[in-house]
Scaffold this active site. Structure first.
Site, PDB file in Angstrom:
ATOM      1  CG  LEU A 149      44.145   2.081  43.138  1.00 23.71           C
ATOM      2  CD1 LEU A 149      44.104   3.607  43.151  1.00 23.71           C
ATOM      3  CD2 LEU A 149      43.941   1.554  41.718  1.00 23.71           C
ATOM      4  CG  ASP A 168      45.633   4.514  51.893  1.00 23.79           C
ATOM      5  OD1 ASP A 168      46.405   5.324  51.338  1.00 23.79           O
ATOM      6  OD2 ASP A 168      44.404   4.512  51.704  1.00 23.79           O
ATOM      7  N   GLY A 180      44.264  17.195  45.963  1.00 22.96           N
ATOM      8  CA  GLY A 180      45.418  17.063  45.083  1.00 22.96           C
ATOM      9  C   GLY A 180      45.407  15.761  44.317  1.00 22.96           C
ATOM     10  CE1 TYR A 228      38.232  20.556  48.239  1.00 24.21           C
ATOM     11  CE2 TYR A 228      38.413  21.355  45.987  1.00 24.21           C
ATOM     12  CZ  TYR A 228      38.819  20.504  46.996  1.00 24.21           C
ATOM     13  OH  TYR A 228      39.816  19.588  46.754  1.00 24.21           O
TER      14      TYR A 228
END
Length: 489
Positions: free
Chosen positions: A17, A308, A317, A224
């Site tokens: 990305l 990254d 998030g 989760y």
């Protein structure tokens, strides 16, 4: 080393990305771009899914927003999005986090004209490739960087075609390292990182199975899992009957990635969805580390880090991929300004100063969410949540590229009450331009922009003169005389 006529303006290494966004935004600004990616194609896995409104604003600047929204097959269910902490999917819900898309939209809709989206990475990347190529970027898959030399005049890089083994040399004025969290480029430059480090180890499983009895069709919820036998997460994808399952493993207890065979993963999936007879079709199993790092330097001469390679954040998030796209936008417009002669090299130093500040906000927010949902032992040792709206739309740049008029150290503000101070994102305000109601956010894009009130005619004339002077250098300056919009009927 003297590079008088580099082959390209910018060599981008890495086609995720961050790298693809860099190539797109550079190509739109007329830069000669070559992107190389060692994999044979764009991502075949969903990976980072979801685009926040700021990312959608950037995608609008890049001319791809409508196409991204068109790939967003589960967008219609956003209002039902919930995050649950459970023992197993479909079981008792001891904790439900009231984080529906309806609430997220409510917190941001007055701050931006753009919506949230849920397009997965394997749908987004081909769109970025197509549009980058349309604007002149060259994209080479199955091609790796084997070595490079960087100097004051640019970069000389050696590339290898992984299909044929053929090697070639390319010269570039700048090199953008978008080669991931284990960036070989970053490490070769000796750029260190700081942060919480590795937080946990996970196995990621993509599988297909008919789970309509457990997960309602079209559901966009995320689970989760706090099962007695494991800790993990579960969620649907945009493809019918395709799901993601992540399970934590602990090397300190002797657990290894190779222990997670298709048979073992099948057993865990059955436990996760409480379906003992389920026979899932396992499509992919990959090990990955959840970590939090930020590079200590984002630029080394003609080399700049994005995505990254510059920062790693927990996926809690959903801000990692979004931040990488933001890096691509920021580094692209600054590189383009320098390449066009509109700015000096010092502008590139501001990229790291601003990027690391926002990345700290993103990492802190992601850590806070991770502690709340998966690692309560970290509560109290990580910053408290600021809220998605503030981190995504209310951040402030404080580098030397910003002519700040105050010394307020606060890195964010409530975007629902924007101050319009230098360094903050331009506020979303409905205005009338040429008889059309539009947002101030829509005035920005590939060029310099001057906003002036009706009485600011002198500013508009100055912008017009500057545009004429710079016309031969492919520089574009837009000025907008704004009037309040007509009252809504």
């Amino acid at each position: 080393m003297a590079l008088t006529k580099p082959d390209v303006d910018v060599l981008v290494v890495g086609g995720g990305l961050g790298g693809l966004s860099t190539a797109l935004f550079l190509a739109r600004r007329g830069a000669r771009v070559l992107l190389v990616e060692r994999h044979a194609s764009t991502s075949v896995l969903p990976k980072a899914a979801g685009q926040n409104p700021r990312t959608m604003e950037l995608f609008r600047f890049g001319g791809v927003a409508d196409e991204i929204l068109a790939t967003d097959d589960i967008r219609g269910a956003q209002g039902d999005f919930t995050i649950k902490v459970v023992e197993r999917v479909g079981g008792r819900v001891p904790a439900q986090l009231r984080e529906s898309f309806e609430e997220l939209v409510g917190a941001t809709e007055q701050c931006t004209p753009m919506p949230w989206a849920l397009a997965p990475q394997d749908r987004v990347e081909p769109v970025l490739v197509a549009h980058a190529a349309k604007h002149g970027a060259e994209i080479r898959f199955a091609t790796e960087l084997t070595s490079f030399q960087a100097g004051d005049d640019g970069v000389t890089a050696r590339l290898r075609d992984l299909g044929t083994g053929a090697e070639s040399t390319v010269s570039a004025r700048y090199l953008v390292a978008a080669d991931g969290p284990r960036s070989a480029i970053r490490e070769s430059l000796g750029i260190t990182r700081h942060g919480h480090g590795t937080l946990a180890h996970f196995m990621g499983v993509i599988f297909e199975a008919d789970l309509t009895a457990v997960v309602p069709p079209g559901s966009t919820g995320w689970y989760y899992l706090q099962h007695p036998d494991f800790t993990g997460t579960f969620g649907p994808t945009d493809r019918p009957n395709r799901h993601t399952f992540y399970v934590r493993y602990d090397p300190e207890r002797g657990e290894r990635p190779e222990d997670y065979t298709p048979q073992r993963c099948t057993e865990l999936i059955r436990l996760a969805v409480d379906a003992p007879g389920l026979v899932p079709d396992i499509l992919d199993i990959q090990a990955w580390d959840m970590a939090a790092y930020i590079a200590d330097r984002w630029r080394e001469g003609p080399v700049l880090l994005v995505g990254d390679a510059a920062k790693v954040t927990p996926p809690t998030g959903g801000m990692g991929g979004n931040t990488a796209i933001g890096h691509g936008f920021d580094v692209a417009w600054k590189l383009a300004a320098v390449l066009r002669g509109e700015a000096g090299e010092r502008l590139l130093d501001s990229y790291g100063a601003d990027g690391s500040l926002v990345s700290r906000l993103v990492v802190d927010e992601s850590l806070a969410i991770y502690a709340q949902r998966m690692a309560p032992h970290l509560l109290g040792s990580v910053p408290e949540e600021r809220g998605t709206a503030q981190v995504v739309l209310g951040f402030r740049y404080r580098s030397t590229a910003v002519a700040a008029e105050d010394d307020d150290p606060e890195p964010t503000e409530d975007p629902r009450r924007p101050s319009g101070r230098p360094g903050f994102r331009a506020p979303h305000v409905w205005i009338e331009q040429d008889g059309t109601r539009r947002s101030t956010v829509e005035l920005f894009g590939d060029c310099w922009v001057l906003l002036a009130a009706p009485e600011g005619g002198a500013w508009g004339q100055a912008a017009a003169r500057a545009a004429r002077i710079w016309a031969s250098a492919s520089t574009s300056i837009s000025s907008a005389a704004m009037s309040p919009p007509p009252p809504a009927n």
